[in-house]
Write an enzyme that holds these catalytic residues in place. Sequence first.
Site, PDB file in Angstrom:
ATOM      1  N   GLY A  57      15.803  64.514 -18.926  1.00 33.18           N
ATOM      2  CA  GLY A  57      15.095  63.240 -18.843  1.00 33.18           C
ATOM      3  C   GLY A  57      13.924  63.092 -19.788  1.00 33.18           C
ATOM      4  CB  SER A  58      12.724  64.818 -22.856  1.00 40.96           C
ATOM      5  OG  SER A  58      13.838  64.721 -23.700  1.00 40.96           O
ATOM      6  CG  HIS A 115      24.764  61.373 -30.998  1.00 42.54           C
ATOM      7  ND1 HIS A 115      25.495  61.887 -29.951  1.00 42.54           N
ATOM      8  CD2 HIS A 115      25.083  62.119 -32.088  1.00 42.54           C
ATOM      9  CE1 HIS A 115      26.233  62.897 -30.385  1.00 42.54           C
ATOM     10  NE2 HIS A 115      25.998  63.052 -31.681  1.00 42.54           N
ATOM     11  CG  ASP A 174      31.558  50.974 -30.726  1.00 47.47           C
ATOM     12  OD1 ASP A 174      31.623  52.108 -30.187  1.00 47.47           O
ATOM     13  OD2 ASP A 174      31.783  50.791 -31.938  1.00 47.47           O
ATOM     14  CG  ASP A 226      28.275  59.686 -29.772  1.00 47.89           C
ATOM     15  OD1 ASP A 226      27.627  59.067 -28.918  1.00 47.89           O
ATOM     16  OD2 ASP A 226      28.628  60.872 -29.629  1.00 47.89           O
ATOM     17  CD  GLU A 270      17.145  63.173 -29.011  1.00 45.92           C
ATOM     18  OE1 GLU A 270      18.361  63.113 -29.204  1.00 45.92           O
ATOM     19  OE2 GLU A 270      16.652  63.705 -27.985  1.00 45.92           O
TER      20      GLU A 270
HETATM   21  C1  GAR Z   1      19.244  64.080 -25.937  1.00 42.49           C
HETATM   22  O1  GAR Z   1      19.089  65.023 -26.956  1.00 42.49           O
HETATM   23  C2  GAR Z   1      20.227  63.026 -26.349  1.00 42.49           C
HETATM   24  O2  GAR Z   1      20.189  62.736 -27.701  1.00 42.49           O
HETATM   25  C3  GAR Z   1      21.526  63.674 -25.986  1.00 42.49           C
HETATM   26  O3  GAR Z   1      21.267  64.274 -24.746  1.00 42.49           O
HETATM   27  C4  GAR Z   1      19.913  64.711 -24.730  1.00 42.49           C
HETATM   28  C5  GAR Z   1      19.298  64.261 -23.439  1.00 42.49           C
HETATM   29  O4  GAR Z   1      18.054  64.859 -23.264  1.00 42.49           O
HETATM   30  N1  GAR Z   1      22.579  62.730 -25.905  1.00 42.49           N
HETATM   31  C6  GAR Z   1      23.826  62.973 -26.298  1.00 42.49           C
HETATM   32  O5  GAR Z   1      24.205  64.047 -26.692  1.00 42.49           O
HETATM   33  C7  GAR Z   1      24.749  61.780 -26.175  1.00 42.49           C
HETATM   34  N2  GAR Z   1      25.962  62.008 -26.886  1.00 42.49           N
HETATM   35  P1  GAR Z   1      17.022  64.299 -22.184  1.00 42.49           P
HETATM   36  O6  GAR Z   1      17.748  64.308 -20.843  1.00 42.49           O
HETATM   37  O7  GAR Z   1      15.893  65.288 -22.221  1.00 42.49           O
HETATM   38  O8  GAR Z   1      16.627  62.933 -22.607  1.00 42.49           O
END
Ligand code: GAR
Length: 362
Positions: free
Chosen positions: A182-183, A282, A314, A318, A347
């Site tokens: 959940g960051s 992503h 979409d 990705d 991100e």
């Molecule tokens: C993030 O790095 C996001 O980019 C990735 O999951 C992680 C979630 O981290 N998403 C994907 O890989 C989608 N294909 P978080 O729970 O700490 O936000």
Amino acid sequence: MSAEVDYRSSLAEVAEWREQLEAQGQKLVLTNGVFDLLHAGHVRYLKEARALGDALVVAINSDESVTELKGPGRPVYTEQDRAEILCALEAVDRVVVFGEKRATATIEAIQPHIYTKGGDYTADSLIDEERELMERLGTEIRILSLVAGRSTSATLSRQAMSDDSTASGNKPRIALLGSGTGSNSRAIIEAVQSGQIDAEIALVASDVADCGVLTYAKEQGLPAIHIEPGTEKRGRLTDAACKEYTDKLKAARVDLICLCGFMRIVRGPILSTFEGRILNIHPSLLPLFPGVDAWQQAVDAGATETGCTVHYVDSGIDTGEIIRQSKVPIHPDDTVAAVKARINDAELVMYPEVVAELVAKL
Ligand code: GAR
């Protein structure tokens, strides 16, 4: 004023009544639902259901299970009031209340001759457990079509639109969907709280009951719900789960959906209802390294740089239109964990910035 009457029947009473009906060669029809804001669509649906047999029992979700299913603010009316209102309809003979999310145990106890489901359900939307049970009981399943333009979500959304008394006024409403730590969802919540994003968080939802996304949202007092993904293989949502996500997002009157590590494919009614308003982050420079473990893919490919991408969602994985990317280097002695952390840092800066800019244009 007449005294309070409890219009709820017990399962045992209804099961006994079903036996009596059968002895008279009559058929009992059962349907279930929330029915917390009765509209003409319901009335017509119940009339149609009743006409399939000789008596109609409506099983309604308990207040607690409605909140769990539909989110905070629901039910509009208590189960006692809902039972009273339904019993006042000509088509309805009895009302029972069930506490589980699914009506399987109620169907088993009542053993109806006919079971009906309405709205945008198909026979396939019934979970295997329900279908198998009804096959075993010899219950006929009938799917009744939706009355166009009349649904509880549409009613609630019209009501909300005409209600300008909400504390936050007309700010765009964001939903966050995530499955993990959940960051990213936290960064967006913090950006809303600091005013960087001029919006409100209308809903936080996850397919994982105990994930960091929900824990943090709940700590912040935000509407945070777990929605079962169903029994499909990893990465998929069942048709019923897609419908539930769509219903919740519609009920929360969401303008923009931000996927924050939501590890399920967004498809079906979620996509058709919100297409062009769903963002994803992503951890790679798309179109490179789509799918899972993008940081590992980048290291395995010997890449010297990678990064992250915010894009519209979409129907592909990705593949949607790219909105913005941020690059990070991969050094020769980097571990995969170091690359992952570097991408994540990028991100947490880029995603709130993009959301702030898009929200400002809504
Ligand atoms: C993030 O790095 C996001 O980019 C990735 O999951 C992680 C979630 O981290 N998403 C994907 O890989 C989608 N294909 P978080 O729970 O700490 O936000």
